[in-house]
Design an enzyme around this catalytic site. Sequence first.
Site, PDB file in Angstrom:
ATOM      1  N   ASP A 176       0.649  -1.671  -0.297  1.00 25.51           N
ATOM      2  CA  ASP A 176       0.291  -0.042  -0.108  1.00 25.51           C
ATOM      3  C   ASP A 176       1.019   1.087   0.066  1.00 25.51           C
ATOM      4  O   ASP A 176       1.852   1.571   0.823  1.00 25.51           O
ATOM      5  CB  ASP A 176      -0.611  -0.711   1.351  1.00 25.51           C
ATOM      6  N   ASP A 224      -0.374   5.049   1.061  1.00 26.09           N
ATOM      7  CA  ASP A 224      -0.638   6.331   2.122  1.00 26.09           C
ATOM      8  C   ASP A 224      -0.398   5.359   3.350  1.00 26.09           C
ATOM      9  O   ASP A 224      -1.090   4.917   3.494  1.00 26.09           O
ATOM     10  CB  ASP A 224      -1.745   6.414   1.624  1.00 26.09           C
TER      11      ASP A 224
END
Length: 224
Positions: A8, A10
């Site tokens: 991922d 953020d």
Amino acid sequence: MKPLAVFDIDGTLVDSRVLIHEATVAAARRVGLADPSYDVVRQTVGLSLHEAMRAIQPGLTDPELAEFVAGFQAFFRARYEAGHEEPLYAGVEDTLRRLKRDGWRLALATGQNRRGVARNMARAGWADLFVSTHCAEDGPGKPDPAMLIAAMAACGACTATTIMIGDTGHDHRMAVAAGAVAQGVGWGFHTAQEQIAAGAVHVALDLPELEAALDRFAAGQRAA
């Protein structure tokens, strides 16, 4: 088969906690809504932008939601045009390069749009780090498994050799739905307890602990 680590962005690689909350507050004020709390906003990070904004303000009409989304995007656009770049968490660059040297295949799976992915891939050396990138604009967003399944296909990996690294329950529910291992990190948007409840097998509290967890995963693949 080489292991695949799908990251991922953020809250996992990039520290966007303050900016995402500021952008949401600015968007809310633009359409005359009360300022959403950080706790409300953080729960939605990882979803596609429209889904996140609807979750923050579920009573909006479609035109109001479109304006809310536009306000969020305008805030980010103004920041980027002013030269802002969201910082990486300390040590992330070294960890990614070490994994690459050790033979890992790396990919990205994010709730950002393609513009956001492109901004991150423009960071020095990132184009050489990641085999593939996948985002919410490519199809169903998290927690649907589509992004992770696409990453495995693009990298020639299978569920047994794939580990998803993220900071939210949305990441981990996606990993579980795809049949991959869900590995959490404890410095992003969701608490360790929230991540475990969503299916994370472990939540690393710092990057050395994450690297150790990935080393164990890779050793298990070699022994299989």
